[in-house]
Design a protein around this motif. Structure first.
Motif, mmCIF file in Angstrom:
data_model
loop_
_atom_site.group_PDB
_atom_site.id
_atom_site.type_symbol
_atom_site.label_atom_id
_atom_site.label_comp_id
_atom_site.label_asym_id
_atom_site.label_seq_id
_atom_site.Cartn_x
_atom_site.Cartn_y
_atom_site.Cartn_z
ATOM 1 N N TYR A 43 34.391 -61.976 6.830
ATOM 2 C CA TYR A 43 34.177 -63.220 6.049
ATOM 3 C C TYR A 43 35.467 -63.982 5.742
ATOM 4 C CZ TYR A 43 29.796 -60.747 5.354
ATOM 5 O OH TYR A 43 28.618 -60.083 5.571
ATOM 6 N N GLY A 44 36.583 -63.413 6.099
ATOM 7 C CA GLY A 44 37.863 -64.093 5.854
ATOM 8 C C GLY A 44 38.506 -63.649 4.546
ATOM 9 N N HIS A 45 39.785 -63.981 4.435
ATOM 10 C CA HIS A 45 40.554 -63.487 3.288
ATOM 11 C C HIS A 45 40.197 -64.176 1.974
ATOM 12 C CE1 HIS A 45 43.246 -60.603 5.186
ATOM 13 N NE2 HIS A 45 43.113 -61.360 6.267
ATOM 14 N N ASP A 46 39.737 -65.425 2.044
ATOM 15 C CA ASP A 46 39.361 -66.111 0.794
ATOM 16 C C ASP A 46 38.190 -65.392 0.132
ATOM 17 O OD1 ASP A 46 41.309 -67.928 1.035
ATOM 18 O OD2 ASP A 46 40.031 -69.585 1.725
ATOM 19 N N PHE A 47 37.216 -65.039 0.947
ATOM 20 C CA PHE A 47 36.073 -64.313 0.382
ATOM 21 C C PHE A 47 36.519 -62.915 -0.060
ATOM 22 C CE2 PHE A 47 32.172 -61.728 0.577
ATOM 23 C CZ PHE A 47 31.395 -62.466 -0.298
ATOM 24 N N GLY A 48 37.420 -62.314 0.739
ATOM 25 C CA GLY A 48 37.980 -61.005 0.369
ATOM 26 C C GLY A 48 38.641 -61.079 -1.002
ATOM 27 N N TYR A 97 37.963 -63.205 -3.342
ATOM 28 C CA TYR A 97 36.897 -63.364 -4.342
ATOM 29 C C TYR A 97 36.331 -61.990 -4.735
ATOM 30 C CZ TYR A 97 32.052 -63.268 -5.697
ATOM 31 O OH TYR A 97 30.894 -62.919 -6.316
ATOM 32 N N VAL A 98 36.087 -61.144 -3.725
ATOM 33 C CA VAL A 98 35.517 -59.814 -3.995
ATOM 34 C C VAL A 98 36.470 -59.000 -4.887
ATOM 35 C CG1 VAL A 98 34.838 -57.600 -2.936
ATOM 36 C CG2 VAL A 98 34.096 -59.763 -1.903
ATOM 37 N N ILE A 99 37.756 -59.074 -4.563
ATOM 38 C CA ILE A 99 38.754 -58.340 -5.357
ATOM 39 C C ILE A 99 38.736 -58.831 -6.812
ATOM 40 C CG2 ILE A 99 41.261 -58.010 -5.692
ATOM 41 C CD1 ILE A 99 40.278 -56.372 -3.381
ATOM 42 N N PHE A 146 27.778 -59.405 -4.498
ATOM 43 C CA PHE A 146 28.974 -60.235 -4.590
ATOM 44 C C PHE A 146 28.645 -61.538 -3.857
ATOM 45 C CE2 PHE A 146 32.400 -57.452 -6.185
ATOM 46 C CZ PHE A 146 31.699 -56.264 -6.272
ATOM 47 N N GLN A 147 28.533 -62.589 -4.636
ATOM 48 C CA GLN A 147 28.051 -63.833 -4.051
ATOM 49 C C GLN A 147 29.031 -64.982 -4.293
ATOM 50 O OE1 GLN A 147 24.435 -65.671 -5.758
ATOM 51 N NE2 GLN A 147 23.692 -65.765 -3.660
ATOM 52 N N ASN A 148 29.542 -65.510 -3.219
ATOM 53 C CA ASN A 148 30.400 -66.692 -3.291
ATOM 54 C C ASN A 148 30.066 -67.515 -2.056
ATOM 55 O OD1 ASN A 148 32.381 -68.315 -4.393
ATOM 56 N ND2 ASN A 148 34.028 -67.358 -3.218
ATOM 57 N N LEU A 149 29.164 -68.451 -2.274
ATOM 58 C CA LEU A 149 28.527 -69.139 -1.139
ATOM 59 C C LEU A 149 29.554 -69.651 -0.133
ATOM 60 C CD1 LEU A 149 25.699 -70.970 -3.101
ATOM 61 C CD2 LEU A 149 25.514 -68.912 -1.661
ATOM 62 N N PRO A 150 29.270 -69.538 1.132
ATOM 63 C CA PRO A 150 27.964 -69.199 1.715
ATOM 64 C C PRO A 150 27.721 -67.697 1.903
ATOM 65 C CG PRO A 150 29.474 -69.814 3.462
ATOM 66 C CD PRO A 150 30.246 -69.903 2.178
ATOM 67 N N HIS A 151 28.634 -66.864 1.405
ATOM 68 C CA HIS A 151 28.488 -65.437 1.693
ATOM 69 C C HIS A 151 27.933 -64.654 0.510
ATOM 70 C CE1 HIS A 151 30.821 -66.543 5.124
ATOM 71 N NE2 HIS A 151 31.909 -66.765 4.404
ATOM 72 N N THR A 152 27.093 -63.706 0.806
ATOM 73 C CA THR A 152 26.585 -62.784 -0.206
ATOM 74 C C THR A 152 26.581 -61.395 0.408
ATOM 75 O OG1 THR A 152 25.144 -64.487 -1.119
ATOM 76 C CG2 THR A 152 24.604 -62.218 -1.683
ATOM 77 N N ILE A 153 27.249 -60.473 -0.267
ATOM 78 C CA ILE A 153 27.288 -59.112 0.303
ATOM 79 C C ILE A 153 27.086 -58.079 -0.807
ATOM 80 C CG2 ILE A 153 28.869 -59.707 2.193
ATOM 81 C CD1 ILE A 153 31.097 -58.282 0.514
ATOM 82 N N SER A 154 26.762 -56.887 -0.403
ATOM 83 C CA SER A 154 26.749 -55.788 -1.372
ATOM 84 C C SER A 154 27.988 -54.947 -1.087
ATOM 85 C CB SER A 154 25.464 -54.961 -1.221
ATOM 86 O OG SER A 154 25.417 -54.391 0.066
ATOM 87 N N MET A 155 28.533 -54.377 -2.144
ATOM 88 C CA MET A 155 29.746 -53.560 -2.015
ATOM 89 C C MET A 155 29.537 -52.254 -2.761
ATOM 90 S SD MET A 155 32.352 -54.892 -0.366
ATOM 91 C CE MET A 155 33.683 -53.860 -0.906
ATOM 92 N N THR A 156 30.218 -51.228 -2.306
ATOM 93 C CA THR A 156 30.228 -49.980 -3.079
ATOM 94 C C THR A 156 31.672 -49.567 -3.302
ATOM 95 O OG1 THR A 156 30.099 -48.624 -1.087
ATOM 96 C CG2 THR A 156 27.998 -49.181 -2.174
ATOM 97 N N VAL A 157 31.840 -48.650 -4.241
ATOM 98 C CA VAL A 157 33.180 -48.184 -4.546
ATOM 99 C C VAL A 157 33.177 -46.663 -4.679
ATOM 100 C CG1 VAL A 157 32.874 -48.525 -7.065
ATOM 101 C CG2 VAL A 157 35.182 -48.502 -6.105
ATOM 102 N N SER A 158 34.244 -46.059 -4.193
ATOM 103 C CA SER A 158 34.406 -44.609 -4.374
ATOM 104 C C SER A 158 35.442 -44.395 -5.471
ATOM 105 C CB SER A 158 34.894 -43.951 -3.080
ATOM 106 O OG SER A 158 33.921 -44.139 -2.073
ATOM 107 N N ILE A 159 35.182 -43.363 -6.291
ATOM 108 C CA ILE A 159 36.023 -43.208 -7.487
ATOM 109 C C ILE A 159 36.436 -41.745 -7.691
ATOM 110 C CG2 ILE A 159 36.128 -43.580 -9.987
ATOM 111 C CD1 ILE A 159 33.984 -45.728 -9.710
ATOM 112 N N GLY A 160 37.718 -41.569 -8.047
ATOM 113 C CA GLY A 160 38.217 -40.243 -8.415
ATOM 114 C C GLY A 160 38.633 -40.256 -9.883
ATOM 115 N N VAL A 161 38.333 -39.152 -10.579
ATOM 116 C CA VAL A 161 38.634 -39.089 -12.018
ATOM 117 C C VAL A 161 39.409 -37.808 -12.309
ATOM 118 C CG1 VAL A 161 37.650 -39.162 -14.345
ATOM 119 C CG2 VAL A 161 36.412 -40.219 -12.452
#
Ligand SMILES: [Mg+2]
Length: 329
Positions: free
Chosen positions: A206-211, A213-215, A268-283
């Motif tokens: 989706y490109g770095h701009d959308f990337g 946005y996700v961050i 994660f929605q920032n038109l025109p893109h909408t995606i689902s994301m997951t995260v892995s976590i260590g504690v």
């Protein structure tokens, strides 16, 4: 235009006051007159004077008493006083004048040029003092501005520009400070490491701009799950760390689970893109697995993170001390 410098002249004789002004006519100053000590004191409350010229012999309050009262007040304690006297010009009265706060004593009759020179000298000193005070005020204002700017620069230097979270440079400092606090208070300290799953694909697809946005959006979701006393850092590209003071492993795991769920459940929605994301976590927590060094806490949480990644991602893994690096990969 600058206000004229003011000179206080005090004498109970109107003709003496008149004569004084004639003597001093070449001086560029405003002469404020008073015919007795009480009026003179009132005038010193209303104006700032460069110098005061006092008659010694006055009814009710003589020049000595007036000088003492002028010296007593904070506002006028440094006001230069010149005494003029025809009657009391012997040594005893001259010294009495100096003791009551005069800087000069002129016996009458005096040469007008001498008085003019003395008044001009004190006006020069007064102007220098006014200039100095202005410079000090300007310096103080500059100091406040510099301190404010330093604070802003410090904040900027400690922030990740994209997310507004603390940057990686702050981690060692804050970790050390919080570990020290926990050691003193006997409380716990936990750490969470989070890594967005397959983030590289987001940038590639989706490109770095959308990337970006996700961050940013993920950083905001982290902040919504932690308390004001916790610290959130952007550790690397898509890697984040949260430090949780006074929080044990159980509490940190619950927070990590909240973040994981909020990430996975909300698109994660920032038109025109909408995606689902997951995260892995260590504690990891300080009390559960006391590290040899503060930075080992990061290593412990990182080992747990790799465990979460190795077990299918989108999960929270807790460092138990038994997990070995890459054990499940
Ligand atoms: Mg008199």
């Amino acid at each position: 235009m600058a206000c004229p410098v003011k000179v206080l002249i005090v004498d109970d004789s109107p003709s003496n006051l008149f004569a004084l002004k004639i003597f001093l006519k070449n001086i560029d100053a405003e002469f404020v007159e008073a015919s007795n000590g009480h009026d003179a004191l009132q005038e010193t409350l209303k104006h700032d004077f460069a110098v005061a010229i006092l008659d010694v012999s006055m009814p009710e309050m003589d020049g000595y008493e007036l000088a003492r009262r002028i010296r007593k007040r904070k506002r006028t304690e440094d006001l230069p006083i010149i005494f003029l006297s025809a009657v009391y010009s012997d040594n005893y009265h001259v010294f009495k004048g100096y003791n009551s706060g005069a800087v000069d004593f002129l016996p009458k009759p005096f040469m007008p040029e001498v008085l003019t020179d003395k008044v001009l000298f004190f006006i020069k000193i007064y102007k220098q003092q006014v200039k100095l005070r202005k410079t000090i005020r300007a310096l103080e204002r500059t100091k406040v501005l510099v301190l404010e700017q330093n604070k802003i620069l410090e904040e900027l230097a400690s922030q990740d520009m994209l997310t507004g979270l603390y940057n990686r440079r702050q981690l060692a400092k804050i970790l050390k400070q919080e570990a020290e606090k926990s050691r003193c208070s006997g409380g716990d300290l936990s750490i969470i490491i989070l890594d967005l799953d397959h983030f590289k694909k987001v940038n590639d697809t989706y490109g770095h701009d959308f990337g970006d946005y996700v961050i940013k959006e993920f950083a905001a979701r982290i902040l919504s799950c932690i308390s004001d006393s916790d610290f959130a850092f952007r550790f690397g590209g898509e890697e984040f760390i949260v430090l949780l003071p006074q929080t044990d492993l159980h509490g940190a795991t619950a927070t990590a689970e909240n973040i994981r769920r909020l990430c996975a459940d909300k698109l994660f929605q920032n038109l025109p893109h909408t995606i689902s994301m997951t995260v892995s976590i260590g504690v990891s927590s300080y009390r559960n697995n006391p590290p040899k060094q503060h930075k080992d806490m990061i290593r412990h949480a990182d080992i747990a993170l790799y465990h979460a990644k190795g077990n299918g991602r989108n999960r929270v893994s807790v460092y138990s001390g038994l997990i070995k690096p890459n054990a499940s990969l």
